[in-house]
Design a protein around this motif. Structure first.
Motif, PDB file in Angstrom:
ATOM      1  N   UNK A  50       0.841  -1.198   0.000  1.00 49.56           N
ATOM      2  CA  UNK A  50       0.000   0.000   0.000  1.00 49.56           C
ATOM      3  C   UNK A  50       0.876   1.249   0.000  1.00 49.56           C
ATOM      4  N   UNK A  51       0.489   2.260  -0.804  1.00 48.37           N
ATOM      5  CA  UNK A  51       1.238   3.496  -0.925  1.00 48.37           C
ATOM      6  C   UNK A  51       0.290   4.673  -0.765  1.00 48.37           C
ATOM      7  N   UNK A  52       0.825   5.797  -0.332  1.00 49.46           N
ATOM      8  CA  UNK A  52       0.057   7.028  -0.228  1.00 49.46           C
ATOM      9  C   UNK A  52       0.256   7.808  -1.518  1.00 49.46           C
ATOM     10  N   UNK A  53      -0.848   8.282  -2.110  1.00 47.37           N
ATOM     11  CA  UNK A  53      -0.761   9.027  -3.364  1.00 47.37           C
ATOM     12  C   UNK A  53      -0.485  10.500  -3.089  1.00 47.37           C
ATOM     13  N   UNK A  54       0.345  11.155  -3.928  1.00 48.01           N
ATOM     14  CA  UNK A  54       0.679  12.560  -3.691  1.00 48.01           C
ATOM     15  C   UNK A  54      -0.474  13.518  -3.985  1.00 48.01           C
ATOM     16  N   UNK A  55      -1.305  13.232  -4.991  1.00 50.83           N
ATOM     17  CA  UNK A  55      -2.427  14.096  -5.335  1.00 50.83           C
ATOM     18  C   UNK A  55      -3.714  13.530  -4.765  1.00 50.83           C
ATOM     19  N   UNK A  56      -4.684  14.395  -4.540  1.00 52.86           N
ATOM     20  CA  UNK A  56      -5.985  13.935  -4.066  1.00 52.86           C
ATOM     21  C   UNK A  56      -6.810  13.464  -5.252  1.00 52.86           C
ATOM     22  N   UNK A  57      -7.075  12.169  -5.332  1.00 53.97           N
ATOM     23  CA  UNK A  57      -7.840  11.646  -6.465  1.00 53.97           C
ATOM     24  C   UNK A  57      -9.337  11.669  -6.170  1.00 53.97           C
ATOM     25  N   UNK A  58     -10.122  11.360  -7.195  1.00 58.27           N
ATOM     26  CA  UNK A  58     -11.553  11.162  -7.021  1.00 58.27           C
ATOM     27  C   UNK A  58     -11.765   9.755  -6.473  1.00 58.27           C
ATOM     28  N   UNK A  59     -12.683   9.601  -5.548  1.00 56.76           N
ATOM     29  CA  UNK A  59     -12.908   8.300  -4.923  1.00 56.76           C
ATOM     30  C   UNK A  59     -14.277   7.781  -5.336  1.00 56.76           C
ATOM     31  N   UNK A  60     -14.298   6.567  -5.866  1.00 63.34           N
ATOM     32  CA  UNK A  60     -15.529   5.860  -6.200  1.00 63.34           C
ATOM     33  C   UNK A  60     -15.640   4.713  -5.207  1.00 63.34           C
ATOM     34  N   UNK A  90      -7.139  13.345 -18.775  1.00 62.33           N
ATOM     35  CA  UNK A  90      -5.694  13.096 -18.805  1.00 62.33           C
ATOM     36  C   UNK A  90      -5.032  13.371 -17.453  1.00 62.33           C
ATOM     37  N   UNK A  91      -5.662  14.200 -16.603  1.00 67.28           N
ATOM     38  CA  UNK A  91      -5.062  14.538 -15.311  1.00 67.28           C
ATOM     39  C   UNK A  91      -5.876  14.042 -14.131  1.00 67.28           C
ATOM     40  N   UNK A  92      -6.906  13.264 -14.365  1.00 65.28           N
ATOM     41  CA  UNK A  92      -7.778  12.815 -13.290  1.00 65.28           C
ATOM     42  C   UNK A  92      -7.355  11.435 -12.815  1.00 65.28           C
ATOM     43  N   UNK A  93      -7.215  11.304 -11.509  1.00 72.54           N
ATOM     44  CA  UNK A  93      -6.924  10.012 -10.891  1.00 72.54           C
ATOM     45  C   UNK A  93      -8.183   9.549 -10.173  1.00 72.54           C
ATOM     46  N   UNK A  94      -8.535   8.297 -10.354  1.00 73.55           N
ATOM     47  CA  UNK A  94      -9.709   7.723  -9.707  1.00 73.55           C
ATOM     48  C   UNK A  94      -9.259   6.559  -8.845  1.00 73.55           C
ATOM     49  N   UNK A  95      -9.714   6.561  -7.597  1.00 71.23           N
ATOM     50  CA  UNK A  95      -9.425   5.478  -6.672  1.00 71.23           C
ATOM     51  C   UNK A  95     -10.713   4.709  -6.430  1.00 71.23           C
ATOM     52  N   UNK A  96     -10.658   3.404  -6.577  1.00 77.51           N
ATOM     53  CA  UNK A  96     -11.807   2.542  -6.318  1.00 77.51           C
ATOM     54  C   UNK A  96     -11.671   1.983  -4.907  1.00 77.51           C
ATOM     55  N   UNK A  97     -12.586   2.376  -4.035  1.00 73.80           N
ATOM     56  CA  UNK A  97     -12.578   1.907  -2.646  1.00 73.80           C
ATOM     57  C   UNK A  97     -13.720   0.922  -2.494  1.00 73.80           C
ATOM     58  N   UNK A  98     -13.400  -0.346  -2.456  1.00 75.37           N
ATOM     59  CA  UNK A  98     -14.430  -1.376  -2.379  1.00 75.37           C
ATOM     60  C   UNK A  98     -14.370  -2.130  -1.072  1.00 75.37           C
ATOM     61  N   UNK A 108     -14.795  -4.817 -12.056  1.00 72.73           N
ATOM     62  CA  UNK A 108     -14.496  -4.670 -13.477  1.00 72.73           C
ATOM     63  C   UNK A 108     -15.534  -3.782 -14.157  1.00 72.73           C
ATOM     64  N   UNK A 109     -16.802  -3.881 -13.749  1.00 72.92           N
ATOM     65  CA  UNK A 109     -17.848  -3.037 -14.339  1.00 72.92           C
ATOM     66  C   UNK A 109     -17.583  -1.566 -14.059  1.00 72.92           C
ATOM     67  N   UNK A 110     -17.150  -1.237 -12.841  1.00 73.86           N
ATOM     68  CA  UNK A 110     -16.834   0.162 -12.508  1.00 73.86           C
ATOM     69  C   UNK A 110     -15.574   0.603 -13.243  1.00 73.86           C
TER      70      UNK A 110
END
Length: 131
Positions: A50-60, A90-98, A108-110
Motif C-alpha cells: 500500500x502506498x500514499x498518493x501525492x495528489x488527491x484523487x476522485x474516490x468511487x 488526462x489529469x484525473x486520478x480515480x481510486x476505487x474503494x471497495x 471490473x464493471x466500474x
C-alpha cells in the motif's frame, strides 16, 4: 527601620499564563477526540504494498450490496461515466474503494465505466497489512 516596612504583595502572572495555555491545549485535544472522523465507512482489503498518493484523487466507493457511490451520492454506472467525463481525463486520478465483499465482476464493471469516460489513471484503495 527598613526591615519593618510593609511590602506590597506581587502576583506573578507568567505561571498563570502557562497554566492557562496548558488547559487550553488540553481542552482542544479532548474536543478533537470527541468529534468523530468522517470518511468512507468500508472495510478495505489489505495489501503489503500500500502506498500514499501525492495528489488527491476522485474516490468511487463500491459497497457490499452492489451500489456505487460517487461524491457521497448513489449513482448508476452510466451516471458515474457521465460525471467522470466532465473532468479532464488526462489529469484525473480515480481510486476505487471497495468493501471486502465486492465481487470481481462489480469491480471490473466500474473500471469499464471509468475507461469509457476516458480515465486512464485508476487505483484500488487498500489498507496496509502484514507482509
Amino acid at each position: 527601620m527598613r526591615y519593618f516596612e510593609a511590602r506590597k504583595g506581587r502576583i506573578e502572572i507568567i505561571p498563570m499564563i502557562d497554566i492557562m495555555l496548558f488547559l487550553l491545549v488540553f481542552f482542544i485535544m479532548i474536543t478533537l477526540r470527541m468529534i468523530p472522523a468522517t470518511g468512507i465507512s468500508t472495510r478495505l482489503p489489505t495489501s503489503s504494498n500500500a502506498q500514499v498518493l501525492p495528489k488527491t484523487p476522485l474516490v468511487v466507493e463500491l459497497r457490499g450490496d452492489g451500489s456505487v457511490r460517487f461524491h457521497d451520492r448513489a449513482v448508476s454506472l452510466t451516471q458515474l461515466e457521465q460525471q467522470l467525463a466532465q473532468n479532464d481525463p488526462s489529469h484525473t486520478q480515480v481510486i476505487l474503494a471497495g468493501a471486502k465483499s465486492v465481487t470481481l465482476q462489480q469491480l471490473v464493471a466500474v473500471m469499464d465505466a471509468c475507461r469509457h469516460a476516458g480515465i486512464s489513471q485508476l487505483g484500488i484503495a487498500t489498507r496496509a497489512g502484514p507482509p
